[in-house]
Design an enzyme around this catalytic site. Structure first.
Site, PDB file in Angstrom:
ATOM      1  N   CYS A 112     -28.492  56.887  31.862  1.00  0.00           N
ATOM      2  CA  CYS A 112     -29.913  57.065  31.579  1.00  0.00           C
ATOM      3  C   CYS A 112     -30.615  55.850  32.175  1.00  0.00           C
ATOM      4  O   CYS A 112     -29.998  55.051  32.869  1.00  0.00           O
ATOM      5  CB  CYS A 112     -30.213  57.273  30.096  1.00  0.00           C
ATOM      6  SG  CYS A 112     -29.983  55.853  29.045  1.00  0.00           S
ATOM      7  N   CYS A 168     -31.260  61.710  31.333  1.00  0.00           N
ATOM      8  CA  CYS A 168     -32.713  61.611  31.470  1.00  0.00           C
ATOM      9  C   CYS A 168     -33.091  61.913  32.912  1.00  0.00           C
ATOM     10  O   CYS A 168     -32.293  61.699  33.828  1.00  0.00           O
ATOM     11  CB  CYS A 168     -33.254  60.261  30.999  1.00  0.00           C
ATOM     12  SG  CYS A 168     -33.118  58.891  32.144  1.00  0.00           S
ATOM     13  N   CYS A 224     -29.905  58.217  40.565  1.00  0.00           N
ATOM     14  CA  CYS A 224     -28.461  58.019  40.422  1.00  0.00           C
ATOM     15  C   CYS A 224     -27.820  57.822  41.789  1.00  0.00           C
ATOM     16  O   CYS A 224     -28.054  58.604  42.708  1.00  0.00           O
ATOM     17  CB  CYS A 224     -27.848  59.234  39.734  1.00  0.00           C
ATOM     18  SG  CYS A 224     -26.062  59.128  39.537  1.00  0.00           S
TER      19      CYS A 224
END
Length: 136
Positions: free
Chosen positions: A8, A81, A88
């Site tokens: 997250c 999230c 990412c």
């Protein structure tokens, strides 16, 4: 053993809760880590409190930067999230999974405890289903 990375943004609430749940519910089957794209300084105290109500101690867990895991092998990378999903880093060989959960720490103080409990309940349901589908 299945290796999982949960991401997250701040790595202080949702991903820390998921790490604790995976470690407990998948004991002996998973090796789990959590990290953040912009990690905060500490795990949110309400995350520690609500997990303790479930008999899971996450008080010694610490936020970590996702960059420290780049190059490691994971079977699954789970973002919890939307912002973490967007930023990412690529983890070659890992199956990417996205579960959207609002950050309970963003709720007003009088609503935070309920929001944290709701996140635990939601993550528990997803993790139970994930582990059921990925029996080894």
């Amino acid at each position: 053993m299945m290796r999982i990375l949960v991401l997250c943004t701040g790595n202080s609430a949702r991903s820390q809760i998921a790490e604790g749940l995976f470690r407990t519910l998948g004991a002996g089957r998973v090796e789990v880590f959590s990290a953040g794209t912009k990690p905060r300084d500490a795990v949110h105290p309400m995350a520690v409190k609500v997990m303790a109500e479930h008999g899971i101690d996450i008080s010694t867990q610490r936020p970590k930067d996702v960059e420290q895991f780049v190059g490691e092998r994971f079977d699954y990378v789970i973002t919890v999230c939307d912002r973490a999903k967007e930023s990412c880093p690529v983890m070659p060989g890992a199956e990417m999974i996205h579960w959207t959960f609002a950050d309970p720490a963003d709720e007003p103080p009088e609503k935070q405890e309920r929001a944290f409990r709701d996140v635990v309940t939601g993550l528990r349901a997803r993790i139970d289903l994930f582990l059921e589908r990925n029996k080894t």
